[in-house]
Design a protein around this motif. Structure first.
Motif, mmCIF file in Angstrom:
data_model
loop_
_atom_site.group_PDB
_atom_site.id
_atom_site.type_symbol
_atom_site.label_atom_id
_atom_site.label_comp_id
_atom_site.label_asym_id
_atom_site.label_seq_id
_atom_site.Cartn_x
_atom_site.Cartn_y
_atom_site.Cartn_z
ATOM 1 N N ARG A 171 -20.625 -32.805 -8.296
ATOM 2 C CA ARG A 171 -21.333 -33.723 -7.401
ATOM 3 C C ARG A 171 -22.680 -33.113 -7.022
ATOM 4 N N ASP A 172 -23.737 -33.878 -7.271
ATOM 5 C CA ASP A 172 -25.101 -33.401 -6.975
ATOM 6 C C ASP A 172 -25.369 -32.031 -7.595
ATOM 7 N N GLY A 173 -24.831 -31.837 -8.811
ATOM 8 C CA GLY A 173 -25.095 -30.611 -9.552
ATOM 9 C C GLY A 173 -24.210 -29.434 -9.195
ATOM 10 N N LYS A 174 -23.270 -29.603 -8.238
ATOM 11 C CA LYS A 174 -22.390 -28.516 -7.842
ATOM 12 C C LYS A 174 -20.934 -28.874 -8.166
ATOM 13 N N ALA A 175 -20.255 -27.936 -8.811
ATOM 14 C CA ALA A 175 -18.862 -28.177 -9.177
ATOM 15 C C ALA A 175 -17.988 -28.184 -7.930
ATOM 16 N N ASP A 176 -17.154 -29.221 -7.813
ATOM 17 C CA ASP A 176 -16.206 -29.331 -6.706
ATOM 18 C C ASP A 176 -14.851 -28.823 -7.196
ATOM 19 N N LEU A 193 -11.090 -39.796 -7.542
ATOM 20 C CA LEU A 193 -11.530 -38.559 -6.903
ATOM 21 C C LEU A 193 -12.835 -38.725 -6.131
ATOM 22 N N ILE A 194 -13.507 -39.842 -6.323
ATOM 23 C CA ILE A 194 -14.816 -40.043 -5.704
ATOM 24 C C ILE A 194 -14.656 -40.722 -4.346
ATOM 25 N N SER A 195 -15.149 -40.044 -3.334
ATOM 26 C CA SER A 195 -14.980 -40.562 -1.974
ATOM 27 C C SER A 195 -16.290 -40.881 -1.263
ATOM 28 N N ARG A 196 -17.429 -40.573 -1.902
ATOM 29 C CA ARG A 196 -18.704 -40.891 -1.263
ATOM 30 C C ARG A 196 -19.768 -41.126 -2.313
ATOM 31 N N ALA A 197 -20.797 -41.853 -1.899
ATOM 32 C CA ALA A 197 -21.902 -42.166 -2.807
ATOM 33 C C ALA A 197 -22.672 -40.885 -3.133
ATOM 34 N N SER A 198 -22.955 -40.705 -4.425
ATOM 35 C CA SER A 198 -23.674 -39.502 -4.859
ATOM 36 C C SER A 198 -23.907 -39.603 -6.365
ATOM 37 N N ALA A 229 -21.882 -49.822 -3.277
ATOM 38 C CA ALA A 229 -21.244 -50.944 -3.969
ATOM 39 C C ALA A 229 -20.301 -50.447 -5.060
ATOM 40 N N LYS A 230 -20.765 -49.431 -5.843
ATOM 41 C CA LYS A 230 -19.918 -48.862 -6.903
ATOM 42 C C LYS A 230 -18.703 -48.156 -6.300
ATOM 43 N N LEU A 231 -18.889 -47.543 -5.147
ATOM 44 C CA LEU A 231 -17.786 -46.859 -4.480
ATOM 45 C C LEU A 231 -16.677 -47.851 -4.122
ATOM 46 N N GLU A 232 -17.072 -49.045 -3.667
ATOM 47 C CA GLU A 232 -16.087 -50.081 -3.350
ATOM 48 C C GLU A 232 -15.381 -50.562 -4.611
ATOM 49 N N ASP A 233 -16.133 -50.671 -5.705
ATOM 50 C CA ASP A 233 -15.528 -51.060 -6.989
ATOM 51 C C ASP A 233 -14.480 -50.039 -7.414
ATOM 52 N N PHE A 234 -14.809 -48.761 -7.275
ATOM 53 C CA PHE A 234 -13.875 -47.701 -7.644
ATOM 54 C C PHE A 234 -12.605 -47.782 -6.804
ATOM 55 N N ALA A 235 -12.761 -48.030 -5.517
ATOM 56 C CA ALA A 235 -11.601 -48.098 -4.621
ATOM 57 C C ALA A 235 -10.689 -49.256 -4.994
ATOM 58 N N ARG A 236 -11.270 -50.417 -5.299
ATOM 59 C CA ARG A 236 -10.467 -51.584 -5.698
ATOM 60 C C ARG A 236 -9.750 -51.314 -7.022
ATOM 61 N N ALA A 237 -10.466 -50.664 -7.945
ATOM 62 C CA ALA A 237 -9.867 -50.370 -9.250
ATOM 63 C C ALA A 237 -8.689 -49.417 -9.101
ATOM 64 N N ALA A 238 -8.847 -48.408 -8.245
ATOM 65 C CA ALA A 238 -7.770 -47.435 -8.046
ATOM 66 C C ALA A 238 -6.519 -48.110 -7.491
#
Length: 330
Positions: A171-176, A193-198, A229-238
């Motif tokens: 995320r933002d160039g740093k490994a989580d 695994l994505i919980s915030r816009a980035s 908007a993409k974050l909401e799409d990911f949540a619905r898909a999950a």
């Protein structure tokens, strides 16, 4: 002259005593060669497969130990490329080993290759060093074509000697490191695994099927941008993955299975609708005999694993699907 005669007598006596001292050695029988058969057992989590070495002449010599070692070439000072083992062999009775040389050994199974050997001072113990090229290199290639799509699906090309892959979210160039996940196939959906816009990418590392301590360097995908908007799409898909069904997909190259999240099984077994199926490294369903973790399984013409039955070619398999080598069909 008397002194000379006496001296000669003493020398002759000393010579006789010397001959008698070494004469027991001449009573021993030398071994003109050593024959060994190599095989492996089940894969183990923390090292190479269990190693079994059987002597060809069990009445003449025995295998005391057979262990994997970290071998360094004494001439190049470089570690060995392939997995390497050290075999300690001891002669029985009055037998002794004649020489320590490659031509002295006959080695069978696993395409084992001679590396080095040395005798003990009394020639009753031999230490043999061998390597196993068929196990693959003690290093492993990095995955190629690591890709991340806008819908969060990561994928990569299979690595021949890999059984698993380590996937880490960046995320933002740093490994989580908290997102580090072990995957048996060649795809992974990062959306859950994505919980915030980035801005996100993934790093993928191949892990050797023969030793999970052997890992490749990582390869990083391109980036995708996840806004609100993409974050909401990911949540619905999950949320939909749990209730959705996967699907079989037929192609000219074979049949593969797409999981609800878009991923697919590869180099592994997967249970689908109550049946077990095996998928090769490219994700295609396999039929016929399957060699997996040094055990044989049989899948029918539709890819379903056979269990607790007799295979079409007459071999018994147990409730787990494993061919029972020492059993016969009734």
């Amino acid at each position: 002259m008397k002194c000379v005669k006496k001296t000669c007598t003493l020398l002759a006596t000393a010579g006789m005593l010397s001959l008698l001292a070494v004469s027991p050695a001449f009573a021993r029988t030398r071994l003109d060669g050593v024959m060994l058969d190599f095989s492996v057992g089940a894969l183990r989590e923390d090292t190479y497969p269990e190693l079994t070495v059987t002597p060809g002449e069990q009445s003449l010599y025995e295998v005391v130990s057979a262990v994997y070692v970290d071998y360094v070439n004494p001439y190049t000072n470089q570690p060995n490329r392939y997995p390497t083992a050290e075999i300690v062999i001891k002669s029985k009775g009055d037998y002794y080993f004649r020489v320590s040389a490659e031509s002295y050994f006959e080695l069978y199974g696993m395409d084992v290759e001679y590396v080095d050997s040395r005798k003990s001072g009394d020639s009753t113990t031999m230490t043999l060093t061998v390597e196993f090229p068929e196990m693959g290199s003690s290093s492993i290639a990095a995955p190629a074509y690591v890709n991340l799509t806008d819908d969060g699906l990561a994928s990569w090309a299979p690595v021949g000697d890999a059984s698993e892959y380590e996937v880490t979210l960046v995320r933002d160039g740093k490994a989580d490191l908290s997102t580090r996940t072990i995957v048996s196939g060649t795809s992974f959906n990062i959306a859950p695994l994505i919980s915030r816009a980035s801005t996100y990418s993934v790093r993928v590392v191949a892990i050797s099927r023969y030793d999970n301590r052997v890992e490749s360097s990582y390869v990083q995908s391109g980036t995708i941008t996840v806004d609100d908007a993409k974050l909401e799409d990911f949540a619905r898909a999950a949320e939909s993955y749990a209730s959705a069904d996967g699907q079989w997909i037929e192609t000219d190259s074979g049949t593969w299975y797409q999981n609800p999240d878009g991923t697919w099984p590869a180099s592994c077994w997967q249970q689908i609708d109550g049946n077990w199926y095996f998928f090769n490294s490219h994700g295609y369903r396999q039929t016929g005999w399957i060699l997996w973790n040094n055990q044989y399984y049989c899948c029918d013409s539709e890819g379903k694993m056979l269990a607790d039955t007799i295979t079409p070619d007459g071999y018994p398999v147990d409730a787990s699907g494993v061919w029972q080598k020492n059993s016969s069909a009734s």
